[in-house]
Design an enzyme around this catalytic site. Structure first.
Site, PDB file in Angstrom:
ATOM      1  N   GLY A  48       0.623  -1.231   0.023  1.00  0.00           N
ATOM      2  CA  GLY A  48       0.039   0.415  -0.633  1.00  0.00           C
ATOM      3  C   GLY A  48       0.961   1.827   0.194  1.00  0.00           C
ATOM      4  N   ARG A 108      -1.961   9.754   2.232  1.00  0.00           N
ATOM      5  CA  ARG A 108      -2.094  10.485   2.906  1.00  0.00           C
ATOM      6  C   ARG A 108      -1.711  10.604   4.610  1.00  0.00           C
ATOM      7  NH1 ARG A 108      -7.862   9.233   5.720  1.00  0.00           N
ATOM      8  NH2 ARG A 108      -7.621   6.924   4.814  1.00  0.00           N
ATOM      9  N   LYS A 130       3.383   3.000   3.913  1.00  0.00           N
ATOM     10  CA  LYS A 130       3.101   3.426   5.315  1.00  0.00           C
ATOM     11  C   LYS A 130       3.631   2.565   6.002  1.00  0.00           C
ATOM     12  CE  LYS A 130      -1.989   2.440   6.019  1.00  0.00           C
ATOM     13  NZ  LYS A 130      -2.696   2.598   5.909  1.00  0.00           N
ATOM     14  N   ARG A 188      29.145   7.213  22.155  1.00  0.00           N
ATOM     15  CA  ARG A 188      29.289   7.228  20.726  1.00  0.00           C
ATOM     16  C   ARG A 188      29.396   6.280  21.044  1.00  0.00           C
ATOM     17  NH1 ARG A 188      32.557  11.725  17.938  1.00  0.00           N
ATOM     18  NH2 ARG A 188      32.303  10.503  16.475  1.00  0.00           N
TER      19      ARG A 188
HETATM   20  C1  UD1 Z   1      -9.185  -4.614   4.786  1.00  0.00           C
HETATM   21  C2  UD1 Z   1     -10.196  -5.174   4.711  1.00  0.00           C
HETATM   22  C3  UD1 Z   1     -10.562  -5.022   5.288  1.00  0.00           C
HETATM   23  C4  UD1 Z   1     -10.489  -5.203   6.843  1.00  0.00           C
HETATM   24  C5  UD1 Z   1      -9.194  -4.422   7.189  1.00  0.00           C
HETATM   25  C6  UD1 Z   1      -8.391  -4.306   8.417  1.00  0.00           C
HETATM   26  C7  UD1 Z   1     -10.375  -5.924   1.857  1.00  0.00           C
HETATM   27  C8  UD1 Z   1     -10.985  -5.688   0.922  1.00  0.00           C
HETATM   28  N1  UD1 Z   1     -10.699  -5.465   2.909  1.00  0.00           N
HETATM   29  O1  UD1 Z   1      -9.127  -3.204   4.166  1.00  0.00           O
HETATM   30  O2  UD1 Z   1     -12.138  -5.685   5.546  1.00  0.00           O
HETATM   31  O3  UD1 Z   1     -11.433  -4.760   7.930  1.00  0.00           O
HETATM   32  O4  UD1 Z   1      -8.455  -4.095   5.405  1.00  0.00           O
HETATM   33  O5  UD1 Z   1      -7.345  -3.395   8.486  1.00  0.00           O
HETATM   34  O6  UD1 Z   1      -9.297  -6.549   2.148  1.00  0.00           O
HETATM   35  N2  UD1 Z   1      -2.325  -4.011   0.173  1.00  0.00           N
HETATM   36  C9  UD1 Z   1      -1.399  -4.733  -0.724  1.00  0.00           C
HETATM   37  N3  UD1 Z   1      -1.895  -4.351  -2.417  1.00  0.00           N
HETATM   38  C10 UD1 Z   1      -3.614  -3.588  -2.280  1.00  0.00           C
HETATM   39  C11 UD1 Z   1      -4.218  -3.129  -1.203  1.00  0.00           C
HETATM   40  C12 UD1 Z   1      -3.106  -3.730   0.238  1.00  0.00           C
HETATM   41  O7  UD1 Z   1      -0.214  -5.011  -0.480  1.00  0.00           O
HETATM   42  O8  UD1 Z   1      -3.423  -3.761  -3.588  1.00  0.00           O
HETATM   43  C13 UD1 Z   1      -1.970  -4.363   1.623  1.00  0.00           C
HETATM   44  C14 UD1 Z   1      -2.146  -2.221   2.377  1.00  0.00           C
HETATM   45  O9  UD1 Z   1      -0.568  -2.245   2.718  1.00  0.00           O
HETATM   46  C15 UD1 Z   1      -2.175  -2.986   3.866  1.00  0.00           C
HETATM   47  C16 UD1 Z   1      -3.196  -3.987   3.662  1.00  0.00           C
HETATM   48  O10 UD1 Z   1      -2.773  -4.539   2.602  1.00  0.00           O
HETATM   49  O11 UD1 Z   1      -1.504  -3.249   4.168  1.00  0.00           O
HETATM   50  C17 UD1 Z   1      -4.465  -3.773   3.932  1.00  0.00           C
HETATM   51  O12 UD1 Z   1      -4.533  -2.217   2.875  1.00  0.00           O
HETATM   52  P1  UD1 Z   1      -6.033  -1.627   2.924  1.00  0.00           P
HETATM   53  O13 UD1 Z   1      -5.959  -0.987   2.025  1.00  0.00           O
HETATM   54  O14 UD1 Z   1      -5.439  -0.833   4.290  1.00  0.00           O
HETATM   55  O15 UD1 Z   1      -6.966  -2.225   2.629  1.00  0.00           O
HETATM   56  P2  UD1 Z   1      -8.725  -2.132   3.955  1.00  0.00           P
HETATM   57  O16 UD1 Z   1      -9.775  -1.223   2.845  1.00  0.00           O
HETATM   58  O17 UD1 Z   1      -8.429  -0.818   5.049  1.00  0.00           O
HETATM   59 CA    CA Z   2      -6.232  -0.376   6.034  1.00  0.00          CA
END
Ligand code: UD1
Ligand code: CA
Length: 460
Positions: free
Chosen positions: A12, A16, A23, A335
């Site tokens: 991700g 923000r 992140k 140090r």
């Molecule tokens: C996700 C869950 C949600 C849950 C929440 C908990 C899904 C569809 N939803 O939502 O049900 O309640 O986490 O925090 O899974 N990431 C990737 N590649 C991507 C997208 C995301 O590596 O293409 C990683 C992000 O870096 C992050 C994690 O996956 O560490 C979660 O992604 P995020 O976009 O924050 O998911 P949420 O919308 O929070």
């Molecule tokens: Ca999240």
């Protein structure tokens, strides 16, 4: 065939946060969120830990290199959702029985929760077990929808939830145990036909149910396990939460903290009983502090080992060791590579670098010791300097036991002062001094009589 593999989603972007860092590298108590997650995962000792990277992958790889574990990394070039992220790790899944999938941005997921969920998952022979929690405010999370038996029916994302579903307080933590085979079957069937246009990993649940396998929910004891951060404000809240948790645990373990103002202590710090921590003290990295010490006020310790009964007042110390009974400060810096022996006294405005200071030695004021090996019971007068650098190379200074280094002595390295030897105040020592000898390097005092009178006469 591997029994357990773990996939950490870390691709991700975290726009923000407004940072050059991805992140998952944003820090809570001076440790990247990803590091917190990996600490918990490593305690399970899985056969493989695979990190899915995307944004800032070089930075993440550099961070992974600093940790003592052989990770597999896979790259997600375009960010198309959590399901898509897991697809990138297909090869890792192929050779395994059980897969733990979790988010790299939820730092408080702990190994006890992961273990308890795994036991439930294996015992129930489930296709998937979702780790859930019920935080005070479920907004933004995927909601847990159960069937009439209480088993997991599906997870709906905030954006896709009906008004009714939005009332559900139980949410998906983003961590799951999967039967690897069941997950591999489901992944190609995921679609991006939803409010975000992303491949949701959560859609695998319904697919797994349809294949005739069980989907279960493990409810975590602590709701904090779901906490994550999207903004710097969230990060502040996580820091506050973690900071007070660490301080609370230390108090339970017998550490005295009369006032927590400006006290920040990392999670990899151990502190012995009856040690007093005063305001403005930051202890980070891997630190071990003994019993009955007095640390602070205004002290920073970074990867430092401290014995028992040590006093550190307004000290900055990095990658060093301070043995029992030593006292350092106020206003002194140690140090990296400094070893301060037992009962040593380091006073005000002293800097020590990459040096060994023998027990009971006293370096009381305004002194710099760099690249030096100092014996026991040595006394430094005020304002001594080891000149360890000639502009090209660094050299060591050696000082034997019980030597007496007079005020304002410059020791031009490489140089050696023998045991019990003395240097005269104000000397610049360029040659080695034998044991028991006195070395004085300064011109004799020249007295010019009636100097003031002569000056006045000239002016007239
Ligand atoms: C996700 C869950 C949600 C849950 C929440 C908990 C899904 C569809 N939803 O939502 O049900 O309640 O986490 O925090 O899974 N990431 C990737 N590649 C991507 C997208 C995301 O590596 O293409 C990683 C992000 O870096 C992050 C994690 O996956 O560490 C979660 O992604 P995020 O976009 O924050 O998911 P949420 O919308 O929070
Ligand atoms: Ca999240």
């Amino acid at each position: 065939m591997k029994d357990t593999v773990c996939i950490v989603l870390a691709a991700g972007d975290g726009k923000r946060m407004n940072s050059v860092k991805p992140k998952v590298l944003m820090e809570v108590l001076f440790k990247p969120m990803l590091g917190w997650v990996l600490d918990s995962v490593e305690k399970l000792n899985p056969d493989d830990i695979c990190v899915v990277t995307g944004n800032g992958e070089e930075q993440i790889n550099r961070y992974l290199d600093t940790r003592g574990w052989e990770y597999t990394t896979v790259r997600q070039t375009v960010r198309k959702g959590t399901g898509h992220a897991v697809m990138q790790a297909e090869e890792v899944l192929k050779n395994s029985k059980n897969a733990l999938i979790l988010c790299g941005d939820a730092p408080f997921m702990d190994e006890d929760t992961l273990k308890a969920a795994m036991e439930m998952h294996k015992k129930g022979e489930c296709g998937v077990t979702v780790i859930a929690a019920a935080p005070d405010n479920p907004f933004g999370y995927g909601r847990i929808v159960r069937d009439e038996k209480g088993d997991l029916l599906k997870i709906v994302e905030q954006k896709d939830a009906t008004i009714q579903e939005q009332h559900i307080r139980e949410i998906n933590s983003g961590a799951y145990w999967f039967d690897s085979e069941a997950l591999l079957e489901a992944l190609p069937k995921l679609s991006d036909n939803n409010a975000s246009g992303e491949y949701y990993l959560t859609d695998a649940i319904q697919l797994i149910r349809e294949s005739g396998r069980r989907a279960a929910v493990f409810t975590a004891q602590h709701k904090s396990i779901v906490l994550g951060a999207n903004t710097r404000h969230d990060l502040y809240s996580l820091n506050y939460f973690a900071r007070m948790a660490v301080i609370g645990d230390l108090m339970t373990a017998g550490v005295e903290i009369p006032c927590t103002d400006g006290v920040i202590i990392g999670k990899d710090v151990t502190i012995g009983r009856d040690t007093l921590i005063l305001p403005g003290t930051i202890i980070r990295g891997k630190c071990t502090i003994g019993c009955g010490c007095e640390i602070g006020p205004n002290t920073l310790l970074d990867n430092v080992n401290v014995g028992d009964g040590v006093k550190l007042n307004s000290v900055q110390a990095y990658s060093s060791t301070i043995e029992s009974g030593a006292a350092v400060g106020p206003f002194s810096q140690l140090r990296p590579g400094s070893h301060i022996g037992q009962n040593v006294k380091i006073g005000d405005f002293v800097e020590i670098k990459n040096s060994n200071i023998g027990e009971k030695t006293s370096v009381a004021h305004l002194t710099y010791l760099g690249d030096s090996d100092v014996g026991k019971g040595v006394n430094f007068g005020c304002g001594c300097v080891t000149a360890n650098y000639d502009g090209i190379k660094k050299f060591r200074t050696r000082i034997g036991d019980n030597a007496f280094i007079g005020c304002n002595t410059n020791l031009i390295a490489p140089v050696e002062v023998g045991e019990n030897a003395t240097t005269g105040a104000g000397s610049t020592i360029t040659e080695s001094v034998p044991a028991n000898a006195l070395a004085v390097e300064r011109t004799e005092t020249k007295i010019i009589q009636d100097w003031e009178k002569n000056k006045l006469r000239k002016k007239r």
